[in-house]
Design an enzyme around this catalytic site. Sequence first.
Site, PDB file in Angstrom:
ATOM      1  N   HIS A 103       4.248 -13.202 -25.569  1.00  0.00           N
ATOM      2  CA  HIS A 103       3.172 -12.445 -26.204  1.00  0.00           C
ATOM      3  C   HIS A 103       1.950 -12.456 -25.276  1.00  0.00           C
ATOM      4  O   HIS A 103       1.202 -13.444 -25.241  1.00  0.00           O
ATOM      5  CB  HIS A 103       2.791 -13.054 -27.557  1.00  0.00           C
ATOM      6  CG  HIS A 103       3.852 -12.935 -28.603  1.00  0.00           C
ATOM      7  ND1 HIS A 103       4.216 -11.733 -29.169  1.00  0.00           N
ATOM      8  CD2 HIS A 103       4.630 -13.885 -29.201  1.00  0.00           C
ATOM      9  CE1 HIS A 103       5.167 -11.933 -30.074  1.00  0.00           C
ATOM     10  NE2 HIS A 103       5.443 -13.224 -30.111  1.00  0.00           N
ATOM     11  N   HIS A 113      11.151  -9.771 -25.256  1.00  0.00           N
ATOM     12  CA  HIS A 113      12.079 -10.743 -25.841  1.00  0.00           C
ATOM     13  C   HIS A 113      13.384 -10.691 -25.065  1.00  0.00           C
ATOM     14  O   HIS A 113      13.826  -9.617 -24.635  1.00  0.00           O
ATOM     15  CB  HIS A 113      12.346 -10.400 -27.305  1.00  0.00           C
ATOM     16  CG  HIS A 113      13.604 -11.009 -27.849  1.00  0.00           C
ATOM     17  ND1 HIS A 113      14.800 -10.298 -27.944  1.00  0.00           N
ATOM     18  CD2 HIS A 113      13.870 -12.256 -28.304  1.00  0.00           C
ATOM     19  CE1 HIS A 113      15.731 -11.093 -28.446  1.00  0.00           C
ATOM     20  NE2 HIS A 113      15.195 -12.272 -28.675  1.00  0.00           N
ATOM     21  N   ASN A 115      17.375 -12.929 -24.912  1.00  0.00           N
ATOM     22  CA  ASN A 115      18.213 -13.975 -25.469  1.00  0.00           C
ATOM     23  C   ASN A 115      19.597 -13.860 -24.840  1.00  0.00           C
ATOM     24  O   ASN A 115      20.162 -12.762 -24.793  1.00  0.00           O
ATOM     25  CB  ASN A 115      18.294 -13.819 -27.001  1.00  0.00           C
ATOM     26  CG  ASN A 115      19.193 -14.854 -27.638  1.00  0.00           C
ATOM     27  OD1 ASN A 115      20.415 -14.713 -27.658  1.00  0.00           O
ATOM     28  ND2 ASN A 115      18.597 -15.894 -28.160  1.00  0.00           N
ATOM     29  N   ARG A 117      23.247 -16.072 -25.069  1.00  0.00           N
ATOM     30  CA  ARG A 117      23.819 -17.183 -25.822  1.00  0.00           C
ATOM     31  C   ARG A 117      25.345 -17.181 -25.729  1.00  0.00           C
ATOM     32  O   ARG A 117      25.975 -16.156 -25.452  1.00  0.00           O
ATOM     33  CB  ARG A 117      23.391 -17.099 -27.286  1.00  0.00           C
ATOM     34  CG  ARG A 117      23.776 -15.802 -27.965  1.00  0.00           C
ATOM     35  CD  ARG A 117      23.141 -15.646 -29.337  1.00  0.00           C
ATOM     36  NE  ARG A 117      23.515 -14.386 -29.971  1.00  0.00           N
ATOM     37  CZ  ARG A 117      22.888 -13.237 -29.768  1.00  0.00           C
ATOM     38  NH1 ARG A 117      21.852 -13.194 -28.953  1.00  0.00           N
ATOM     39  NH2 ARG A 117      23.288 -12.136 -30.368  1.00  0.00           N
ATOM     40  N   HIS A 152      14.126   0.436 -18.660  1.00  0.00           N
ATOM     41  CA  HIS A 152      15.486   0.901 -18.933  1.00  0.00           C
ATOM     42  C   HIS A 152      16.278   1.175 -17.659  1.00  0.00           C
ATOM     43  O   HIS A 152      17.499   0.942 -17.643  1.00  0.00           O
ATOM     44  CB  HIS A 152      15.428   2.147 -19.822  1.00  0.00           C
ATOM     45  CG  HIS A 152      15.298   1.827 -21.273  1.00  0.00           C
ATOM     46  ND1 HIS A 152      16.380   1.521 -22.077  1.00  0.00           N
ATOM     47  CD2 HIS A 152      14.199   1.726 -22.065  1.00  0.00           C
ATOM     48  CE1 HIS A 152      15.962   1.263 -23.301  1.00  0.00           C
ATOM     49  NE2 HIS A 152      14.643   1.382 -23.327  1.00  0.00           N
ATOM     50  N   GLY A 265      21.262 -25.874 -40.306  1.00  0.00           N
ATOM     51  CA  GLY A 265      20.872 -27.249 -40.578  1.00  0.00           C
ATOM     52  C   GLY A 265      20.777 -28.115 -39.345  1.00  0.00           C
ATOM     53  O   GLY A 265      20.407 -29.285 -39.442  1.00  0.00           O
ATOM     54  N   GLY A 267      19.381 -26.725 -36.329  1.00  0.00           N
ATOM     55  CA  GLY A 267      18.351 -26.165 -35.456  1.00  0.00           C
ATOM     56  C   GLY A 267      17.042 -26.922 -35.608  1.00  0.00           C
ATOM     57  O   GLY A 267      16.836 -27.698 -36.544  1.00  0.00           O
TER      58      GLY A 267
END
Length: 308
Positions: A103, A113, A115, A117, A152, A265, A267
């Site tokens: 930000h 952003h 990510n 994973r 892009h 539960g 994280g």
Amino acid sequence: MSDTSISSADVERVKQYLLSLQDRICSRLESIDGRAKFHTDSWQRDAGGSGRSRVISDGKVFEKGGVNFSHVFGDRLPPSASATRPELAGRSFQAMGVSLVIHPDNPFVPTSHANFRFFIAEKAGEAPVWWFGGGYDLTPYYGFEDDCQHWHRTAKIACDNFGPEVYPRLKQECDEYFYLKHRQEPRGIGGLFFDDFNATGFASSFDMVRVLGDSYLDAYCPIVERRKDTPFSANNKQFQCYRRGRYVEFNLVYDRGTLFGLQSGVGRIESILMSLPPVVRWDYNWHPEPGTEEARLYSDFLRPRDWA
């Protein structure tokens, strides 16, 4: 049909790549900011998880940013992971990834952003179920055609290493995923998004993740450098804070990673909610004045376009 075989050495290779990606992103962003440094918080939970959270705040360029690595595991998947994949019920799991949100302070610099994973679910006597997911997207507050084209085009160049069909597919998935249904508007101008990806086997799938992950800095940093010293007004800042509200709404209502982290539960709450901006506002029934740059964001940028 893809090869589902995978070894513990493969899992370790993914982990080391993600840690390296985190290091390189933080180093580059620190050099751009020139003042603030990432604070590192290594953590471990008895319930089944460890990670390395890195947060930058009150910088010359970045008001708040986080680049987190986490590696969590457990004996049973949360409902959010097995609801649409009933064959995963009852399996143990590992999930690891690098997740970042930046930000900037200047409203003319977009939020970004990314990510990347990896997920694997295992059960004795059965083949493992694994996949990669991730991508990156851009959320501008003021629209610039050349910024969107650069973002892009960089993504397309990275995708083209794996076939001409990859970029259009991942762009469309991104446009569809980062969409606030209750607002009927995109979160930003999109980018790349993929999930449940294992169609080409482990080696090739991992190659694609590395190329896309490495392209994030090439996509984002030139935009930051170009806009970070643009003069801005209090009204520009107010509009940025208003649009940040959309970011909060998406992450808390729709984002799969956030929901998985909260429901699993295992994280770490501080790391899961790191993506939220430091200052945000909601103004009742507000609309931009026609003909303004704020209105142009909605009319010209917050809609799917062929930017590349």
